[in-house]
Design a protein around this motif. Sequence first.
Motif, PDB file in Angstrom:
ATOM      1  N   ASN A 196    -131.073 -14.665 -42.933  1.00 68.70           N
ATOM      2  CA  ASN A 196    -131.533 -14.404 -44.292  1.00 68.70           C
ATOM      3  C   ASN A 196    -132.759 -13.502 -44.266  1.00 68.70           C
ATOM      4  O   ASN A 196    -133.419 -13.349 -43.236  1.00 68.70           O
ATOM      5  CB  ASN A 196    -131.884 -15.720 -44.984  1.00 68.70           C
ATOM      6  CG  ASN A 196    -130.697 -16.633 -45.141  1.00 68.70           C
ATOM      7  OD1 ASN A 196    -129.563 -16.189 -45.306  1.00 68.70           O
ATOM      8  ND2 ASN A 196    -130.953 -17.941 -45.116  1.00 68.70           N
ATOM      9  N   ASP A 197    -133.056 -12.924 -45.430  1.00 72.97           N
ATOM     10  CA  ASP A 197    -134.228 -12.062 -45.567  1.00 72.97           C
ATOM     11  C   ASP A 197    -134.255 -11.015 -44.451  1.00 72.97           C
ATOM     12  O   ASP A 197    -135.279 -10.830 -43.777  1.00 72.97           O
ATOM     13  CB  ASP A 197    -135.509 -12.897 -45.556  1.00 72.97           C
ATOM     14  CG  ASP A 197    -136.738 -12.089 -45.931  1.00 72.97           C
ATOM     15  OD1 ASP A 197    -137.850 -12.497 -45.529  1.00 72.97           O
ATOM     16  OD2 ASP A 197    -136.595 -11.044 -46.595  1.00 72.97           O
ATOM     17  N   LEU A 198    -133.146 -10.351 -44.266  1.00 76.28           N
ATOM     18  CA  LEU A 198    -133.039  -9.383 -43.184  1.00 76.28           C
ATOM     19  C   LEU A 198    -133.946  -8.178 -43.400  1.00 76.28           C
ATOM     20  O   LEU A 198    -134.183  -7.750 -44.543  1.00 76.28           O
ATOM     21  CB  LEU A 198    -131.583  -8.934 -43.034  1.00 76.28           C
ATOM     22  CG  LEU A 198    -130.689  -9.967 -42.338  1.00 76.28           C
ATOM     23  CD1 LEU A 198    -129.217  -9.687 -42.613  1.00 76.28           C
ATOM     24  CD2 LEU A 198    -130.956  -9.974 -40.838  1.00 76.28           C
ATOM     25  N   LYS A 199    -134.437  -7.656 -42.296  1.00 73.83           N
ATOM     26  CA  LYS A 199    -135.345  -6.528 -42.303  1.00 73.83           C
ATOM     27  C   LYS A 199    -134.758  -5.401 -41.464  1.00 73.83           C
ATOM     28  O   LYS A 199    -133.935  -5.662 -40.570  1.00 73.83           O
ATOM     29  CB  LYS A 199    -136.690  -6.945 -41.716  1.00 73.83           C
ATOM     30  CG  LYS A 199    -137.335  -8.131 -42.412  1.00 73.83           C
ATOM     31  CD  LYS A 199    -138.608  -8.558 -41.706  1.00 73.83           C
ATOM     32  CE  LYS A 199    -139.235  -9.761 -42.403  1.00 73.83           C
ATOM     33  NZ  LYS A 199    -140.500 -10.180 -41.743  1.00 73.83           N
ATOM     34  N   PRO A 200    -135.174  -4.169 -41.696  1.00 70.25           N
ATOM     35  CA  PRO A 200    -134.650  -3.058 -40.883  1.00 70.25           C
ATOM     36  C   PRO A 200    -134.841  -3.277 -39.381  1.00 70.25           C
ATOM     37  O   PRO A 200    -133.987  -2.863 -38.586  1.00 70.25           O
ATOM     38  CB  PRO A 200    -135.462  -1.863 -41.378  1.00 70.25           C
ATOM     39  CG  PRO A 200    -135.781  -2.193 -42.800  1.00 70.25           C
ATOM     40  CD  PRO A 200    -136.016  -3.680 -42.803  1.00 70.25           C
ATOM     41  N   GLU A 201    -135.899  -3.946 -38.999  1.00 69.91           N
ATOM     42  CA  GLU A 201    -136.121  -4.197 -37.571  1.00 69.91           C
ATOM     43  C   GLU A 201    -135.157  -5.233 -36.990  1.00 69.91           C
ATOM     44  O   GLU A 201    -135.152  -5.461 -35.779  1.00 69.91           O
ATOM     45  CB  GLU A 201    -137.571  -4.635 -37.325  1.00 69.91           C
ATOM     46  CG  GLU A 201    -138.054  -5.772 -38.182  1.00 69.91           C
ATOM     47  CD  GLU A 201    -138.824  -5.280 -39.412  1.00 69.91           C
ATOM     48  OE1 GLU A 201    -138.389  -4.300 -40.050  1.00 69.91           O
ATOM     49  OE2 GLU A 201    -139.866  -5.909 -39.732  1.00 69.91           O
ATOM     50  N   ASP A 202    -134.350  -5.843 -37.824  1.00 70.41           N
ATOM     51  CA  ASP A 202    -133.298  -6.740 -37.319  1.00 70.41           C
ATOM     52  C   ASP A 202    -132.039  -5.969 -36.921  1.00 70.41           C
ATOM     53  O   ASP A 202    -131.101  -6.548 -36.368  1.00 70.41           O
ATOM     54  CB  ASP A 202    -132.914  -7.774 -38.378  1.00 70.41           C
ATOM     55  CG  ASP A 202    -134.039  -8.736 -38.692  1.00 70.41           C
ATOM     56  OD1 ASP A 202    -134.249  -9.038 -39.890  1.00 70.41           O
ATOM     57  OD2 ASP A 202    -134.694  -9.212 -37.742  1.00 70.41           O
ATOM     58  N   THR A 203    -132.026  -4.686 -37.207  1.00 72.81           N
ATOM     59  CA  THR A 203    -130.871  -3.859 -36.857  1.00 72.81           C
ATOM     60  C   THR A 203    -130.642  -3.848 -35.360  1.00 72.81           C
ATOM     61  O   THR A 203    -131.577  -3.725 -34.571  1.00 72.81           O
ATOM     62  CB  THR A 203    -131.084  -2.423 -37.358  1.00 72.81           C
ATOM     63  OG1 THR A 203    -131.098  -2.428 -38.784  1.00 72.81           O
ATOM     64  CG2 THR A 203    -129.984  -1.492 -36.864  1.00 72.81           C
ATOM     65  N   GLY A 204    -129.388  -3.984 -34.978  1.00 76.65           N
ATOM     66  CA  GLY A 204    -129.040  -3.942 -33.568  1.00 76.65           C
ATOM     67  C   GLY A 204    -127.672  -4.538 -33.327  1.00 76.65           C
ATOM     68  O   GLY A 204    -126.999  -4.985 -34.257  1.00 76.65           O
ATOM     69  N   LYS A 205    -127.304  -4.560 -32.076  1.00 77.66           N
ATOM     70  CA  LYS A 205    -126.053  -5.208 -31.692  1.00 77.66           C
ATOM     71  C   LYS A 205    -126.384  -6.624 -31.247  1.00 77.66           C
ATOM     72  O   LYS A 205    -127.268  -6.824 -30.409  1.00 77.66           O
ATOM     73  CB  LYS A 205    -125.355  -4.434 -30.582  1.00 77.66           C
ATOM     74  CG  LYS A 205    -123.886  -4.793 -30.427  1.00 77.66           C
ATOM     75  CD  LYS A 205    -123.152  -3.747 -29.613  1.00 77.66           C
ATOM     76  CE  LYS A 205    -121.662  -4.004 -29.623  1.00 77.66           C
ATOM     77  NZ  LYS A 205    -120.914  -2.986 -28.846  1.00 77.66           N
ATOM     78  N   TYR A 206    -125.693  -7.568 -31.823  1.00 76.10           N
ATOM     79  CA  TYR A 206    -125.948  -8.974 -31.562  1.00 76.10           C
ATOM     80  C   TYR A 206    -124.885  -9.525 -30.618  1.00 76.10           C
ATOM     81  O   TYR A 206    -123.689  -9.369 -30.859  1.00 76.10           O
ATOM     82  CB  TYR A 206    -125.960  -9.758 -32.865  1.00 76.10           C
ATOM     83  CG  TYR A 206    -127.247  -9.580 -33.644  1.00 76.10           C
ATOM     84  CD1 TYR A 206    -127.583  -8.343 -34.202  1.00 76.10           C
ATOM     85  CD2 TYR A 206    -128.147 -10.632 -33.810  1.00 76.10           C
ATOM     86  CE1 TYR A 206    -128.765  -8.163 -34.882  1.00 76.10           C
ATOM     87  CE2 TYR A 206    -129.341 -10.464 -34.500  1.00 76.10           C
ATOM     88  CZ  TYR A 206    -129.639  -9.224 -35.029  1.00 76.10           C
ATOM     89  OH  TYR A 206    -130.825  -9.052 -35.718  1.00 76.10           O
ATOM     90  N   TYR A 207    -125.363 -10.168 -29.566  1.00 79.21           N
ATOM     91  CA  TYR A 207    -124.485 -10.704 -28.528  1.00 79.21           C
ATOM     92  C   TYR A 207    -124.606 -12.218 -28.455  1.00 79.21           C
ATOM     93  O   TYR A 207    -125.709 -12.774 -28.487  1.00 79.21           O
ATOM     94  CB  TYR A 207    -124.872 -10.139 -27.160  1.00 79.21           C
ATOM     95  CG  TYR A 207    -124.726  -8.656 -27.028  1.00 79.21           C
ATOM     96  CD1 TYR A 207    -125.772  -7.800 -27.375  1.00 79.21           C
ATOM     97  CD2 TYR A 207    -123.557  -8.094 -26.537  1.00 79.21           C
ATOM     98  CE1 TYR A 207    -125.646  -6.432 -27.252  1.00 79.21           C
ATOM     99  CE2 TYR A 207    -123.425  -6.724 -26.398  1.00 79.21           C
ATOM    100  CZ  TYR A 207    -124.478  -5.901 -26.761  1.00 79.21           C
ATOM    101  OH  TYR A 207    -124.348  -4.546 -26.616  1.00 79.21           O
ATOM    102  N   CYS A 208    -123.470 -12.840 -28.296  1.00 83.16           N
ATOM    103  CA  CYS A 208    -123.433 -14.268 -28.016  1.00 83.16           C
ATOM    104  C   CYS A 208    -123.387 -14.464 -26.504  1.00 83.16           C
ATOM    105  O   CYS A 208    -122.732 -13.686 -25.790  1.00 83.16           O
ATOM    106  CB  CYS A 208    -122.186 -14.869 -28.659  1.00 83.16           C
ATOM    107  SG  CYS A 208    -122.005 -16.641 -28.431  1.00 83.16           S
ATOM    108  N   ALA A 209    -124.076 -15.486 -26.025  1.00 83.71           N
ATOM    109  CA  ALA A 209    -124.103 -15.769 -24.590  1.00 83.71           C
ATOM    110  C   ALA A 209    -124.099 -17.270 -24.370  1.00 83.71           C
ATOM    111  O   ALA A 209    -124.473 -18.039 -25.258  1.00 83.71           O
ATOM    112  CB  ALA A 209    -125.342 -15.145 -23.955  1.00 83.71           C
ATOM    113  N   ALA A 210    -123.696 -17.678 -23.186  1.00 82.73           N
ATOM    114  CA  ALA A 210    -123.622 -19.106 -22.902  1.00 82.73           C
ATOM    115  C   ALA A 210    -123.910 -19.394 -21.438  1.00 82.73           C
ATOM    116  O   ALA A 210    -123.658 -18.571 -20.560  1.00 82.73           O
ATOM    117  CB  ALA A 210    -122.248 -19.658 -23.272  1.00 82.73           C
ATOM    118  N   VAL A 211    -124.458 -20.567 -21.222  1.00 82.64           N
ATOM    119  CA  VAL A 211    -124.606 -21.142 -19.891  1.00 82.64           C
ATOM    120  C   VAL A 211    -123.902 -22.487 -19.950  1.00 82.64           C
ATOM    121  O   VAL A 211    -124.311 -23.360 -20.719  1.00 82.64           O
ATOM    122  CB  VAL A 211    -126.087 -21.357 -19.526  1.00 82.64           C
ATOM    123  CG1 VAL A 211    -126.207 -21.896 -18.115  1.00 82.64           C
ATOM    124  CG2 VAL A 211    -126.864 -20.064 -19.665  1.00 82.64           C
TER     125      VAL A 211
END
Length: 126
Positions: free
Chosen positions: A85-100
């Motif tokens: 929520n309340d997204l900002k331009p600096e949140d722009t990017g590629k989002y990756y899911c990861a797991a251990v």
Amino acid sequence: QVQLVESGGGSVQTGGSLRLSCTASEYPYSGGSCMAWFRQAPGKEREGVARIYTGGSKPLYADPVQGRFTLSQGNTKNTIILQMNDLKPEDTGKYYCAAVWGRACPGFREAAYNSWGQGTQVTVSS
């Protein structure tokens, strides 16, 4: 090998919201595991965003997203959801899911995560 599939990325304006989902093709351990979100902005290194130990700990957030993002488990233990929520331009990017799998979260140390998704793009315009 466990596959992670992300969905829910897109483009929004500043102040908007997006919901990302990550589903694992299988859940290889009967106990808890660590699932997390990372992101990488253009020209920057990948950074941790939020993580959760599915064995029963509260999610933890990176400072830039604290109070705006919420990480939760889905209806099944092989799914996590990131409400942004309340997204900002600096949140722009590629989002990756990861797991251990089968252990507690190793912080945001990327090398310790043994499963990664292909990523989903989030673009926030001003």
